[in-house]
Every structure is written in structure tokens, then in C-alpha cells.
Design an enzyme around this catalytic site. Structure first.
Site, PDB file in Angstrom:
ATOM      1  N   TYR A  35      31.806  40.533 -48.112  1.00  0.00           N
ATOM      2  CA  TYR A  35      32.690  39.593 -48.825  1.00  0.00           C
ATOM      3  C   TYR A  35      32.458  38.174 -48.319  1.00  0.00           C
ATOM      4  O   TYR A  35      32.344  37.226 -49.103  1.00  0.00           O
ATOM      5  CB  TYR A  35      34.129  40.039 -48.574  1.00  0.00           C
ATOM      6  CG  TYR A  35      35.223  39.160 -49.146  1.00  0.00           C
ATOM      7  CD1 TYR A  35      35.616  39.284 -50.473  1.00  0.00           C
ATOM      8  CD2 TYR A  35      35.911  38.253 -48.333  1.00  0.00           C
ATOM      9  CE1 TYR A  35      36.656  38.503 -50.987  1.00  0.00           C
ATOM     10  CE2 TYR A  35      36.945  37.479 -48.832  1.00  0.00           C
ATOM     11  CZ  TYR A  35      37.316  37.615 -50.157  1.00  0.00           C
ATOM     12  OH  TYR A  35      38.350  36.837 -50.657  1.00  0.00           O
ATOM     13  N   VAL A  80      47.104  35.658 -48.930  1.00  0.00           N
ATOM     14  CA  VAL A  80      48.045  35.379 -50.030  1.00  0.00           C
ATOM     15  C   VAL A  80      48.917  36.609 -50.286  1.00  0.00           C
ATOM     16  O   VAL A  80      48.439  37.737 -50.179  1.00  0.00           O
ATOM     17  CB  VAL A  80      47.282  35.064 -51.343  1.00  0.00           C
ATOM     18  CG1 VAL A  80      48.237  34.507 -52.396  1.00  0.00           C
ATOM     19  CG2 VAL A  80      46.117  34.114 -51.107  1.00  0.00           C
TER      20      VAL A  80
HETATM   21  P1  NAP Z   1      43.298  40.274 -57.390  1.00  0.00           P
HETATM   22  O1  NAP Z   1      44.774  40.288 -57.498  1.00  0.00           O
HETATM   23  O2  NAP Z   1      42.625  41.507 -56.893  1.00  0.00           O
HETATM   24  O3  NAP Z   1      42.710  39.907 -58.827  1.00  0.00           O
HETATM   25  C1  NAP Z   1      41.340  39.953 -59.045  1.00  0.00           C
HETATM   26  C2  NAP Z   1      41.066  39.435 -60.429  1.00  0.00           C
HETATM   27  O4  NAP Z   1      39.651  39.462 -60.653  1.00  0.00           O
HETATM   28  C3  NAP Z   1      41.699  40.293 -61.528  1.00  0.00           C
HETATM   29  O5  NAP Z   1      42.130  39.439 -62.567  1.00  0.00           O
HETATM   30  C4  NAP Z   1      40.526  41.155 -61.989  1.00  0.00           C
HETATM   31  O6  NAP Z   1      40.633  41.568 -63.339  1.00  0.00           O
HETATM   32  C5  NAP Z   1      39.389  40.153 -61.843  1.00  0.00           C
HETATM   33  N1  NAP Z   1      38.100  40.820 -61.737  1.00  0.00           N
HETATM   34  C6  NAP Z   1      37.688  41.672 -60.750  1.00  0.00           C
HETATM   35  N2  NAP Z   1      36.439  42.132 -61.039  1.00  0.00           N
HETATM   36  C7  NAP Z   1      36.065  41.547 -62.204  1.00  0.00           C
HETATM   37  C8  NAP Z   1      34.899  41.629 -63.013  1.00  0.00           C
HETATM   38  N3  NAP Z   1      33.852  42.402 -62.664  1.00  0.00           N
HETATM   39  N4  NAP Z   1      34.865  40.908 -64.151  1.00  0.00           N
HETATM   40  C9  NAP Z   1      35.914  40.134 -64.501  1.00  0.00           C
HETATM   41  N5  NAP Z   1      37.038  40.009 -63.784  1.00  0.00           N
HETATM   42  C10 NAP Z   1      37.111  40.714 -62.642  1.00  0.00           C
HETATM   43  O7  NAP Z   1      42.803  39.081 -56.482  1.00  0.00           O
HETATM   44  P2  NAP Z   1      43.610  37.798 -55.968  1.00  0.00           P
HETATM   45  O8  NAP Z   1      44.270  38.202 -54.699  1.00  0.00           O
HETATM   46  O9  NAP Z   1      44.402  37.202 -57.074  1.00  0.00           O
HETATM   47  O10 NAP Z   1      42.415  36.827 -55.552  1.00  0.00           O
HETATM   48  C11 NAP Z   1      42.055  35.703 -56.346  1.00  0.00           C
HETATM   49  C12 NAP Z   1      41.010  34.898 -55.614  1.00  0.00           C
HETATM   50  O11 NAP Z   1      41.547  34.432 -54.378  1.00  0.00           O
HETATM   51  C13 NAP Z   1      39.767  35.703 -55.247  1.00  0.00           C
HETATM   52  O12 NAP Z   1      38.623  34.909 -55.452  1.00  0.00           O
HETATM   53  C14 NAP Z   1      39.951  36.021 -53.772  1.00  0.00           C
HETATM   54  O13 NAP Z   1      38.709  36.198 -53.131  1.00  0.00           O
HETATM   55  C15 NAP Z   1      40.679  34.789 -53.304  1.00  0.00           C
HETATM   56  N6  NAP Z   1      41.505  34.982 -52.107  1.00  0.00           N
HETATM   57  C16 NAP Z   1      42.467  35.951 -52.086  1.00  0.00           C
HETATM   58  C17 NAP Z   1      43.222  36.128 -50.926  1.00  0.00           C
HETATM   59  C18 NAP Z   1      44.295  37.186 -50.847  1.00  0.00           C
HETATM   60  O14 NAP Z   1      44.897  37.342 -49.759  1.00  0.00           O
HETATM   61  N7  NAP Z   1      44.612  37.920 -51.925  1.00  0.00           N
HETATM   62  C19 NAP Z   1      42.989  35.303 -49.801  1.00  0.00           C
HETATM   63  C20 NAP Z   1      42.018  34.315 -49.878  1.00  0.00           C
HETATM   64  C21 NAP Z   1      41.273  34.165 -51.042  1.00  0.00           C
HETATM   65  P3  NAP Z   1      41.375  42.983 -63.724  1.00  0.00           P
HETATM   66  O15 NAP Z   1      42.848  42.747 -63.521  1.00  0.00           O
HETATM   67  O16 NAP Z   1      41.029  43.203 -65.140  1.00  0.00           O
HETATM   68  O17 NAP Z   1      40.816  44.023 -62.787  1.00  0.00           O
END
Ligand code: NAP
Ligand code: GDP
Length: 338
Positions: free
Chosen positions: A160, A190
Site C-alpha cells: 500500500y 480516518v
Molecule cells: P473506503 O471506505 O474503503 O472506500 C473505498 C472507495 O474506493 C469505495 O468507494 C470503493 O467503491 C472504491 N473502489 C475500490 N476499488 C475500486 C475499483 N477497483 N474501482 C473503482 N472504485 C473502487 O476507503 P476510504 O477510507 O474512504 O479511503 C479513501 C481514501 O483515503 C483512499 O485513497 C485511502 O487510501 C485514503 N486514506 C484512508 C484512510 C483511512 O483511515 N480510512 C487514512 C488515510 C488515507 P465500492 O464502494 O464500489 O467498493
């Protein structure tokens, strides 16, 4: 003033004071719009959408962004002027430990496809997401934006981390070769409504919320994995959403921008578990399974650069963010991702 602002949730002037003051229609496409951060951005922008902005939230149902032709077709269909790129394979420590190859390949593919499609269509600005867990394992503290490529990341999530670091490489290369304004923000851990509450794959706060729910129901102790000693900064998804909308409208550097709570608000995993126990009113025992890994001990990141831009930004107190998330989880248990 919005309800959230009145309650003291993170407030920031997200208005169209920046580059978008022009009357031309701004079309913002949000990849990953169905996830934790995407849903929070949707709620924040729906509080007040300027007349000259249109927002489109996409999920994997609209296109598999690992596939270049599907990605191109999605971007051709909407022809965005601005993009917030959130889509990613995301997970907590234990999901990463088991799947470094998949985390690397999927995230590399999605990031390369999305930024190429943005370049081909002449998208004016892209804000992508890195993470504070991609910084070097061996480092000085606090971590700053200049340290992204300094040394190897923690071995638990190298797939990652390296894929995310390459977003910064792509951003600089598109800028150097084509003058593009593709940039990135770097959130800490988050949490909030619409998180992934899966115990095996999710992050620590939603995982522990689900565990407390089950422990309460079954009259069992809460099992926290690891020693509980590691330290983390946690940002409530709606605070992050406000900051990301501000970044899209007003942040004009290619260099990454850390979006983290203050260093003083860093807490231990053990303390976070107690806050969740309190939010549920759980009266059972709390045990620590020290046979499970702790992961990186800490990744304390400085938000000094953010504070230069937004000195008065107020983060939601973690107790309130956790209580709101627990309440959301209890009210939406059937539909929640778990
Ligand atoms: P999340 O809740 O797991 O959501 C992931 C999103 O990506 C969903 O909308 C999913 O769509 C979409 N996705 C995954 N695979 C895909 C594909 N092959 N094609 C198209 N869409 C795809 O993640 P999040 O926590 O909101 O994270 C958002 C961003 O913040 C990410 O870039 C992550 O790396 C970053 N981030 C997150 C955290 C954390 O603690 N969560 C911390 C730092 C940075 P579906 O719903 O259709 O599966
Ligand atoms: P990280 O912040 O990127 O390391 O990922 P996580 O959000 O998964 O947090 C991992 C930290 O929380 C490690 O110290 C784990 O040992 C600890 N932890 C304690 N209980 C749990 C749990 O139920 N799920 C997860 N994901 N981590 C837990």
C-alpha cells in the site's frame, strides 16, 4: 451557518474564493465516492453547493478503475474539470499484513489509470489521497510532508505504502512534463459513519466498535489486539471532508499536504478502546491479546503546514466523533459494511 458548524465540527471557509471564482461550470468527479471519505465529502458539499459547481460521486459500480478502458469511459462520460481521487484498496493493519501484493497492484493500477485519464482530458486539478502510514518506519518526529520518500515504510503495509508514494511521483512528473496541477493530501487514520466495520479487514476504530457491539450482545469481554500501546492520530471523516473540499478549491501546490489532527491529540490504542467502551456504555471486561501484532508504534505527523493555511481550523473532539459514529453504526447495523 450549518448545523455541523454550530456544533463546533471542523469549520473551514470552503467557499469558492480560490481559482474557481470564474463563472465557468466546475464539474468535480469524486472517485471512491461511496466509501468512508467519499460519503463525508458528499454530505459536506450538499450543505452548500455553489451554482457554478456540479459534483459527481462514483463507485466501483460505475467503473473498475483498475481497468484503463473503463476508467477512460467514465471520464469521457462526465468530462470533469476537477477530480478528488479517493478510490483505493483500503484496510487496517491485519488486511495489509495478509495482502501486500494485491494492495500494491490494485492501487498502482487505479492511480496510474485515473491520473492518465485526467491528463488526457485536461483536468485542471486533481487531489489524491496518500496516508500517514506510508512514511518511513525509521524516522524523526514529527513527520512532515518532505519525508515521503526518505526510507522504507513499515513492513506490515509496504505494498500500500509504495503504491501511494508513487502518486506523489506521478504528480511531480505530470507537473514537470505537462504543467499539470495534480496534488495530494495525507490524512491520518480516518473514522466516521460509512466506515468498513469488518473486524478482520477494517481499521482499528470501526473494528473495535463492531467487537464491542458483539461483546455486549454475547456477554463476552472485549478483545483488543496487541498491547494497546501504539499511538495514533485519528481524524473524523467530516473534518477531513471539509479540509479536502478546501484543498480542491484553494490549495495550489503539487507538494503533499498533511491533513492530521494536532500532535497533542495523538492517543494510544488502549485509550481509543476506552472511548469506544464509554460510547457504548459497555460494562464487560477489556482484554489485550498481546500475541497479535502492534504494527508501527507511532507515525506522529505535523499539521504545521496546514495550520499556516488554516490557523483557526477546529477539529471535532474525538469523544464526539466516536459517539456519533457509534450511534450511526447502531442505527445502520444491517446496511453497514461489515
Ligand atoms: P473506503 O471506505 O474503503 O472506500 C473505498 C472507495 O474506493 C469505495 O468507494 C470503493 O467503491 C472504491 N473502489 C475500490 N476499488 C475500486 C475499483 N477497483 N474501482 C473503482 N472504485 C473502487 O476507503 P476510504 O477510507 O474512504 O479511503 C479513501 C481514501 O483515503 C483512499 O485513497 C485511502 O487510501 C485514503 N486514506 C484512508 C484512510 C483511512 O483511515 N480510512 C487514512 C488515510 C488515507 P465500492 O464502494 O464500489 O467498493
Ligand atoms: P494502522 O493505524 O495503519 O496501523 O492500522 P489500524 O487502524 O488497523 O490500527 C492498527 C493498530 O490497532 C495496531 O496497533 C493493532 O494492534 C491495534 N488494534 C487493536 N485492536 C484492533 C482491531 O480490532 N482491529 C485492528 N485493525 N487493529 C486493532
Amino acid at each position: 451557518m450549518s448545523d455541523a458548524e454550530e456544533q463546533g465540527n471542523g469549520t473551514v471557509p470552503t467557499g469558492s474564493e480560490g481559482e474557481n471564482a470564474a463563472t465557468e461550470q466546475t464539474i468535480v468527479l469524486v472517485t471512491g465516492g461511496s466509501g468512508l471519505v467519499g460519503k463525508a465529502i458528499q454530505r459536506v458539499v450538499e450543505e452548500e453547493i455553489p451554482d457554478d459547481e456540479q459534483w459527481i460521486f462514483c463507485s466501483s459500480k460505475d467503473a473498475d478503475l483498475c481497468n484503463l478502458e473503463e476508467t477512460r469511459a467514465l471520464f469521457e462520460k462526465h468530462r470533469p474539470t476537477h477530480v478528488i481521487h479517493l478510490a483505493a484498496m483500503v484496510g487496517g493493519l491485519f488486511h495489509n499484513l495478509r495482502n501486500n501484493l494485491e494492495f500494491f497492484r490494485k492501487n498502482m493500477a487505479m492511480n496510474d489509470n485515473v491520473l492518465l485519464a485526467c491528463h488526457e482530458l485536461g483536468v485542471k486539478k486533481v487531489v489524491s489521497c496518500l496516508s500517514t502510514c506510508i512514511f518511513p518506519d525509521k524516522t524523526t518526529y514529527p513527520i512532515s510532508e518532505t519525508m515521503v520518500h526518505n526510507g522504507p515504510p513499515h513492513p506490515s503495509n509496504f505494498g500500500y505504502s509504495y503504491a501511494k508514494r508513487m502518486v506523489d511521483v506521478l504528480n511531480h512528473a505530470y507537473n514537470a512534463d505537462h504543467g499539470r496541477l495534480f496534488t495530494s493530501v495525507v490524512p491520518c487514520n480516518v473514522f466516521g459513519p460509512h466506515d468498513n466495520f469488518n473486524i478482520e479487514n477494517g481499521h482499528v476504530l470501526p473494528g473495535l466498535m463492531h467487537k464491542v457491539y458483539l461483546a455486549q450482545k454475547e456477554g463476552k469481554p472485549l478483545e483488543v489486539w496487541g498491547t494497546g500501546n501504539p499511538l495514533r492520530q485519528f481524524i473524523y471523516s467530516y473534518d477531513l471532508a471539509r479540509l479536502m473540499v478546501w484543498a480542491l478549491r484553494s490549495y495550489t501546490e503539487v507538494e503533499p499536504l498533511i491533513l492530521a489532527t494536532d500532535e497533542a491529540d495523538e492517543i494510544s490504542i488502549g485509550k481509543a478502546a476506552i472511548l469506544i467502551v464509554n460510547a457504548f456504555g459497555f460494562r464487560g471486561h477489556v482484554v489485550f491479546d498481546t500475541s497479535q501484532p502492534d504494527g508501527q508504534y507511532k507515525k506522529t505527523a505535523s499539521n504545521a503546514k496546514l495550520r499556516k493555511y488554516l490557523p483557526d481550523f477546529k477539529f471535532t473532539p474525538i469523544e464526539r466523533g466516536i459517539q456519533e459514529t457509534v450511534d450511526w453504526f447502531l442505527h445502520n447495523y444491517e446496511q453497514a459494511r461489515k
